[in-house]
Design a protein around this motif. Structure first.
Motif, PDB file in Angstrom:
ATOM      1  N   SER A 156      -1.535  15.188  24.094  1.00 22.00           N
ATOM      2  CA  SER A 156      -2.407  14.379  24.732  1.00 22.00           C
ATOM      3  C   SER A 156      -2.069  13.443  25.836  1.00 22.00           C
ATOM      4  O   SER A 156      -3.325  13.101  26.889  1.00 22.00           O
ATOM      5  CB  SER A 156      -4.015  14.444  24.760  1.00 22.00           C
ATOM      6  N   ASN A 157      -1.335  12.086  24.445  1.00 28.11           N
ATOM      7  CA  ASN A 157      -1.358  10.987  25.576  1.00 28.11           C
ATOM      8  C   ASN A 157      -0.185  11.188  26.402  1.00 28.11           C
ATOM      9  O   ASN A 157      -0.008   9.983  27.328  1.00 28.11           O
ATOM     10  CB  ASN A 157      -1.576  10.228  24.751  1.00 28.11           C
ATOM     11  N   VAL A 158       0.424  12.096  25.984  1.00 23.30           N
ATOM     12  CA  VAL A 158       1.954  12.007  27.808  1.00 23.30           C
ATOM     13  C   VAL A 158       0.901  12.298  29.073  1.00 23.30           C
ATOM     14  O   VAL A 158       0.959  13.137  29.530  1.00 23.30           O
ATOM     15  CB  VAL A 158       3.120  12.958  27.017  1.00 23.30           C
ATOM     16  N   THR A 159       2.017  11.280  29.463  1.00 20.32           N
ATOM     17  CA  THR A 159       2.087  11.418  31.214  1.00 20.32           C
ATOM     18  C   THR A 159       2.912  11.595  32.057  1.00 20.32           C
ATOM     19  O   THR A 159       3.989  11.381  31.089  1.00 20.32           O
ATOM     20  CB  THR A 159       0.705  10.569  32.088  1.00 20.32           C
ATOM     21  N   VAL A 160       3.121  12.047  32.724  1.00 29.36           N
ATOM     22  CA  VAL A 160       3.874  12.520  34.120  1.00 29.36           C
ATOM     23  C   VAL A 160       3.554  11.014  35.276  1.00 29.36           C
ATOM     24  O   VAL A 160       2.721  11.360  36.387  1.00 29.36           O
ATOM     25  CB  VAL A 160       4.369  13.674  34.659  1.00 29.36           C
ATOM     26  N   SER A 161       4.621  10.824  35.441  1.00 34.03           N
ATOM     27  CA  SER A 161       4.570   9.362  36.436  1.00 34.03           C
ATOM     28  C   SER A 161       5.663  10.082  37.889  1.00 34.03           C
ATOM     29  O   SER A 161       5.902  11.900  37.729  1.00 34.03           O
ATOM     30  CB  SER A 161       6.035   8.292  36.602  1.00 34.03           C
ATOM     31  N   LYS A 162       5.343  10.799  39.196  1.00 33.77           N
ATOM     32  CA  LYS A 162       5.978  11.288  40.440  1.00 33.77           C
ATOM     33  C   LYS A 162       7.450  11.079  40.191  1.00 33.77           C
ATOM     34  O   LYS A 162       7.480  12.562  40.667  1.00 33.77           O
ATOM     35  CB  LYS A 162       5.764  10.018  41.505  1.00 33.77           C
ATOM     36  N   LEU A 166       8.502  11.187  32.164  1.00 33.05           N
ATOM     37  CA  LEU A 166       7.562  10.877  30.966  1.00 33.05           C
ATOM     38  C   LEU A 166       6.838   9.623  30.398  1.00 33.05           C
ATOM     39  O   LEU A 166       8.099   9.232  29.956  1.00 33.05           O
ATOM     40  CB  LEU A 166       7.707  11.892  29.774  1.00 33.05           C
ATOM     41  N   CYS A 167       6.303   9.636  30.151  1.00 29.92           N
ATOM     42  CA  CYS A 167       5.262   8.560  29.843  1.00 29.92           C
ATOM     43  C   CYS A 167       4.625   8.228  28.493  1.00 29.92           C
ATOM     44  O   CYS A 167       3.499   9.549  28.464  1.00 29.92           O
ATOM     45  CB  CYS A 167       4.359   7.299  31.017  1.00 29.92           C
ATOM     46  N   TYR A 168       4.059   7.551  27.452  1.00 32.95           N
ATOM     47  CA  TYR A 168       3.421   7.309  26.456  1.00 32.95           C
ATOM     48  C   TYR A 168       2.979   5.738  26.587  1.00 32.95           C
ATOM     49  O   TYR A 168       3.678   4.988  26.964  1.00 32.95           O
ATOM     50  CB  TYR A 168       4.134   7.831  25.178  1.00 32.95           C
ATOM     51  N   GLN A 176       4.648   3.816  29.231  1.00 38.11           N
ATOM     52  CA  GLN A 176       5.169   3.755  28.844  1.00 38.11           C
ATOM     53  C   GLN A 176       6.375   4.756  29.044  1.00 38.11           C
ATOM     54  O   GLN A 176       6.459   5.800  28.575  1.00 38.11           O
ATOM     55  CB  GLN A 176       5.764   2.828  28.219  1.00 38.11           C
ATOM     56  N   PRO A 177       7.658   4.621  30.004  1.00 36.51           N
ATOM     57  CA  PRO A 177       8.820   5.884  30.022  1.00 36.51           C
ATOM     58  C   PRO A 177       9.552   5.360  28.837  1.00 36.51           C
ATOM     59  O   PRO A 177       9.728   4.342  27.862  1.00 36.51           O
ATOM     60  CB  PRO A 177       9.550   5.088  31.405  1.00 36.51           C
TER      61      PRO A 177
END
Length: 375
Positions: A156-162, A166-168, A176-177
């Protein structure tokens, strides 16, 4: 005439395929990442009725006479226009803003492509969490490998930039990538892709090799938007109008078949004229002779003489049917008529020669089904 039957049939078949395509578009109006399909038609062969020739004075005629033999479906192409973006509550919902495709690994080990970004994190076979489609197919990164995160990551904390990285979050809660980027691929001819089930596309010779956006700087980069899904680009109003047009075209082709059938029926009925009108069975000839300068026309009825009975079957309605037509013609020529009944063994050609009159009207010749009218 028969040509028109088959020509109209090709039109009906083509429009049926057109309606099938429209129905498929409407059925996928809510399918994520679906692209509208459009039928394209082209004409069949042309048959030369008259080729280009020269006129009497040697000049070349400007055009020839050719008749077409119908139509067929040339192709069913996809419109890769981006659909509208719809917000989603899922953290693994991704929409591509651009011309790119996600790459996934199929169950057969081959690579397939999709615009459906409704992805999930699922448990990998060898441990960890794998980014996959709703059908469990692993999503590939820029290196062509499945995206798998260790069990120490909270999904749930993993995000994706444009750019697909994948960032954490670090200790200060700043994303951070982590060194993994979702692969995005383009094609020189996306219409050449082979469409498969589950919103998948397969690379073909017509589409060309997949272009990895991360490794090629000559293509316009796509953006990945987290928390959104790309809706179908089907326009319902346009599809309804297209369906009406296809339905009317189908109806017109069916009417062309009906008209051709009626023309064939009329041509076939010419042989049944003697069966339809009993008087023609009884009398072989009606001949009208006369000088147009005279006030009289002579009507000679040549009877069918029955050799076995020696009788001539003159009776009632048959005489009325037989005599009515000559009387009408006499009225058209504004002449009085005189009707003479002659035996059936007297040939009408002999009458013409003897009386030296002009033949105005002649009906059924002996032992034929022809109706002869002439002046």
């Amino acid at each position: 005439m028969v040509r028109s039957l088959w020509t109209a049939a090709t039109g009906m078949i083509a429009q049926q395929t057109n309606v099938d395509t429209i129905a498929n578009n409407l059925a996928n109006v809510n399918t994520t990442g679906y692209k509208t399909q459009v039928n394209e038609f082209k004409s069949l062969l042309y048959q030369n009725i008259q080729t280009k020739t020269t006129s009497a004075n040697g000049d070349t005629k400007p055009s020839s006479a050719q008749v077409g033999l119908g139509v067929r479906n040339a192709s069913i192409s996809s419109v890769f226009k981006e659909g509208s973006l719809t917000a989603s509550d899922s953290d693994t919902a991704f929409a591509i803003d651009g011309k790119g495709f996600f790459a996934v690994r199929g169950a057969d080990g081959n690579t397939y492509y999709t615009r459906n970004g409704n992805l999930k994190f699922t448990l990998a076979a060898n441990g960890g969490n794998m980014l996959a489609t709703s059908d469990g197919l692993p999503v590939l990164d820029t290196q062509g490998r499945p995206i798998v995160l260790g069990s120490n990551y909270v999904m749930s904390n993993v995000t994706v930039s444009k750019d697909g990285s994948l960032c954490y979050p670090d200790a200060k809660n700043n994303p951070q990538p982590i060194g993994i980027t979702i692969g995005v691929f383009q094609f020189n001819n996306p219409n050449g892709l082979e469409r498969l089930a589950d919103s998948l596309y397969q690379q073909t010779a017509a589409s060309g090799q997949a272009i990895n956006e991360a490794r090629n700087n000559n293509v316009e980069k796509s953006s990945i938007i987290q928390g959104y899904l790309e809706s179908s680009n089907v326009q319902v109003v346009d599809e309804m109008v297209n369906m009406i047009v296809a339905q009317r075209a189908y109806e017109l082709n069916s009417k062309a078949i009906t008209a051709s059938d009626e023309m064939l029926q009329q041509a076939n009925n010419l042989r049944s004229i003697r069966r339809k009108y009993p008087a023609f069975k009884i009398f072989n000839h009606i001949c009208i002779f006369g000088d147009l300068r005279s006030s009289f026309l002579y009507i000679y009825i040549i009877q069918s003489f029955h050799m076995d009975t020696g009788s001539c079957p003159l009776y009632g309605r048959n005489i009325v049917l037989l005599v009515a037509i000559p009387i009408i013609i006499c009225g058209l020529y504004r002449r009085w008529c005189r009707i003479h009944v002659l035996p059936g063994d007297l040939h009408p050609v002999f009458l013409v020669a003897v009386m030296n009159h002009q033949a105005i009207f002649c009906t059924v010749a002996p032992d034929t089904d022809c109706l002869i009218i002439g002046v």
